[in-house]
Motif scaffolding. Structure first.
Motif, PDB file in Angstrom:
ATOM      1  N   LYS A  37       0.849  -1.208   0.000  1.00 23.01           N
ATOM      2  CA  LYS A  37       0.000   0.000   0.000  1.00 23.01           C
ATOM      3  C   LYS A  37       0.876   1.247   0.000  1.00 23.01           C
ATOM      4  N   GLY A  38       0.520   2.210  -0.861  1.00 27.53           N
ATOM      5  CA  GLY A  38       1.295   3.451  -0.921  1.00 27.53           C
ATOM      6  C   GLY A  38       2.535   3.332  -1.780  1.00 27.53           C
ATOM      7  N   GLY A  39       2.836   2.134  -2.280  1.00 24.10           N
ATOM      8  CA  GLY A  39       4.035   1.937  -3.093  1.00 24.10           C
ATOM      9  C   GLY A  39       3.725   2.045  -4.580  1.00 24.10           C
ATOM     10  N   LYS A  40       4.747   1.788  -5.406  1.00 24.77           N
ATOM     11  CA  LYS A  40       4.566   1.823  -6.859  1.00 24.77           C
ATOM     12  C   LYS A  40       3.587   0.730  -7.299  1.00 24.77           C
ATOM     13  N   PHE A  41       3.646  -0.389  -6.600  1.00 25.39           N
ATOM     14  CA  PHE A  41       2.777  -1.520  -6.942  1.00 25.39           C
ATOM     15  C   PHE A  41       1.763  -1.723  -5.816  1.00 25.39           C
ATOM     16  N   GLU A  42       0.621  -1.088  -5.959  1.00 28.47           N
ATOM     17  CA  GLU A  42      -0.437  -1.162  -4.941  1.00 28.47           C
ATOM     18  C   GLU A  42      -1.155  -2.504  -5.037  1.00 28.47           C
ATOM     19  N   ILE A 147       8.249 -13.459  -3.740  1.00 26.98           N
ATOM     20  CA  ILE A 147       6.854 -13.635  -4.171  1.00 26.98           C
ATOM     21  C   ILE A 147       6.027 -14.312  -3.072  1.00 26.98           C
ATOM     22  N   ILE A 148       6.614 -15.288  -2.393  1.00 26.68           N
ATOM     23  CA  ILE A 148       5.810 -15.944  -1.347  1.00 26.68           C
ATOM     24  C   ILE A 148       5.530 -14.977  -0.184  1.00 26.68           C
ATOM     25  N   ARG A 149       6.422 -14.036   0.057  1.00 26.89           N
ATOM     26  CA  ARG A 149       6.140 -13.034   1.113  1.00 26.89           C
ATOM     27  C   ARG A 149       5.112 -12.016   0.626  1.00 26.89           C
ATOM     28  N   ILE A 150       5.159 -11.680  -0.649  1.00 26.76           N
ATOM     29  CA  ILE A 150       4.136 -10.782  -1.216  1.00 26.76           C
ATOM     30  C   ILE A 150       2.765 -11.443  -1.073  1.00 26.76           C
ATOM     31  N   PHE A 151       2.690 -12.718  -1.406  1.00 22.69           N
ATOM     32  CA  PHE A 151       1.408 -13.425  -1.316  1.00 22.69           C
ATOM     33  C   PHE A 151       0.983 -13.602   0.150  1.00 22.69           C
ATOM     34  N   ASN A 152       1.952 -13.767   1.023  1.00 24.98           N
ATOM     35  CA  ASN A 152       1.633 -13.976   2.443  1.00 24.98           C
ATOM     36  C   ASN A 152       0.937 -12.769   3.056  1.00 24.98           C
ATOM     37  N   SER A 153       1.367 -11.556   2.675  1.00 23.69           N
ATOM     38  CA  SER A 153       0.787 -10.388   3.362  1.00 23.69           C
ATOM     39  C   SER A 153       0.394  -9.223   2.453  1.00 23.69           C
ATOM     40  N   GLY A 154       0.910  -9.164   1.233  1.00 23.11           N
ATOM     41  CA  GLY A 154       0.718  -7.984   0.381  1.00 23.11           C
ATOM     42  C   GLY A 154      -0.721  -7.732  -0.053  1.00 23.11           C
ATOM     43  N   PHE A 155      -1.527  -8.784  -0.096  1.00 27.78           N
ATOM     44  CA  PHE A 155      -2.898  -8.638  -0.593  1.00 27.78           C
ATOM     45  C   PHE A 155      -3.936  -8.819   0.517  1.00 27.78           C
ATOM     46  N   ASP A 157      -5.551  -6.962   2.473  1.00 28.03           N
ATOM     47  CA  ASP A 157      -6.734  -6.083   2.487  1.00 28.03           C
ATOM     48  C   ASP A 157      -7.813  -6.541   1.513  1.00 28.03           C
ATOM     49  N   LEU A 158      -7.437  -7.337   0.533  1.00 26.95           N
ATOM     50  CA  LEU A 158      -8.404  -7.797  -0.475  1.00 26.95           C
ATOM     51  C   LEU A 158      -8.995  -9.160  -0.133  1.00 26.95           C
ATOM     52  N   LEU A 159      -8.557  -9.724   0.994  1.00 25.63           N
ATOM     53  CA  LEU A 159      -8.968 -11.099   1.337  1.00 25.63           C
ATOM     54  C   LEU A 159      -9.981 -11.106   2.475  1.00 25.63           C
TER      55      LEU A 159
END
Ligand SMILES: N[C@@H](CCC(=O)N[C@@H](CS)C(=O)NCC(=O)O)C(=O)O
Length: 322
Positions: A37-42, A147-155, A157-159
């Motif tokens: 959130k707030g980064g280049k890749f939201e 990528i596994i850390r991105i999937f672990n927490s990056g999304f 808010d959408l889940l």
């Protein structure tokens, strides 16, 4: 999506070079951005696309996390053909194979085309997994451990709350997970490749001994703890990262990569049980394991190691019941 530049040294698995002493060092990843959130890749639904091979242990880490976190509807996935050619990973229209797919975004012929679209002067290898950003038309990340850390927490808010709450890299275990990851990566995840891609007897003999020393260490860790998991008493990314190598061990690495001091099924009772429990009790592990893709990729694509491209029938079964 043709390029005039000769990229065959980047794409052709038979042109792979080892170091002067015959040892293999691994592939550095070039795209290391995070979704935040707030980064280049939201974090956004329908913005990112995952490209994988079902044969690849690094890519399969990503598909396991995607399924564990329930990200299937947020991040679609495309599966390449396991038969790598001189241009690298092909999509299904170039190399049809059961379960392989066409590229839905650009109808690209090879994964290489995506890299050159993102970065025309890219000089690295054209690897999977990778996350593509449809908004900025570029690669966000091509390193499975990120990528596994991105999937672990990056999304999160959408889940839904129950999926967002699942944490495979919990704060209180991070130091232990990092430490286990470090020696398992060098000794085992990369160790099988160092063994299989070695081009001198010395490099091979050193790599294979180090690989089995690391497996001995995992065996002792699991036997001593009595846990079903590597760290603590809970499933973490450390299990995911090791699983994708161990599940390929008896079907591929023992034969194709000459990792044959012992097999998992006959030589490592605790690892064998840990692997089978994950596979048989958790669909995120079982449903992302495809032995056809796995065996075909290694035995067919590394023509310098297996010139006949014959894919062995065994072991039967590929994995034993619990
Ligand atoms: N460090 C990367 C390694 C990825 C990797 O090496 N993937 C292999 C497949 S198992 C690949 O795509 N190789 C293509 C090539 O080397 O040309 C990661 O963990 O994501």
């Amino acid at each position: 999506m043709a390029t005039t530049r000769d990229t065959s040294s980047q794409s052709d698995p038979t042109k792979r070079k080892t170091e002067a002493d015959g040892s293999f060092k691994g592939v550095p990843s070039s795209f290391r951005n995070f979704v935040e959130k707030g980064g280049k890749f939201e974090p956004e639904k329908d913005r990112y696309h995952l490209y994988i091979s079902l044969s690849c242990p690094w890519a399969t880490r990503a598909t396991i996390l995607r399924k564990l976190k329930g990200l299937e509807s947020v991040i679609p996935v495309t599966v390449v053909s396991p038969k790598m050619d001189a241009q690298g990973w092909p999509f299904a229209q170039v190399s049809p194979f059961p379960g392989a797919e066409e590229d839905p975004l650009f109808k690209a012929e090879h994964v290489k085309d995506l890299y050159l679209k993102a970065e025309p002067n890219y000089t690295g290898r054209f690897t999977v997994p990778l996350i593509w950003d449809k908004k900025l038309q570029t690669i966000v990340n091509n390193e499975s451990s990120d990528i596994i850390r991105i999937f672990n927490s990056g999304f999160n808010d959408l889940l839904p709350p129950e999926k967002a709450a699942l944490d495979y890299y919990p704060k209180e275990l991070q130091a232990e997970i990092d430490s286990v990851n470090e020696w398992i990566f060098a000794g085992i995840n990369l160790g099988v490749y160092k063994t299989g891609f070695a081009t001198t007897q010395e490099a091979y003999s050193k790599a294979v001994v180090e690989l089995f020393e690391a497996l001995d260490r995992v065996e002792k860790l699991l036997a001593d703890s009595g846990s079903d998991y590597l760290v603590g008493d809970t499933l973490t990314e450390a299990d995911v990262r090791l699983f994708t190598t161990v599940i390929r061990f008896d079907p591929v690495y023992v034969g194709h990569f000459k990792c044959n001091i012992r097999t998992i099924r006959d030589g490592y009772p605790a690892i064998h049980k840990w692997m089978r429990k994950l596979y048989w009790n958790n669909a995120a592990f079982k449903d992302t394991t495809d032995f056809d893709h796995i065996k075909t990729n290694y035995y067919w694509s590394h023509a310098n190691i297996n010139p006949t491209r014959i894919v062995p029938v065994g072991p039967i079964p590929h994995i034993l019941p619990l």
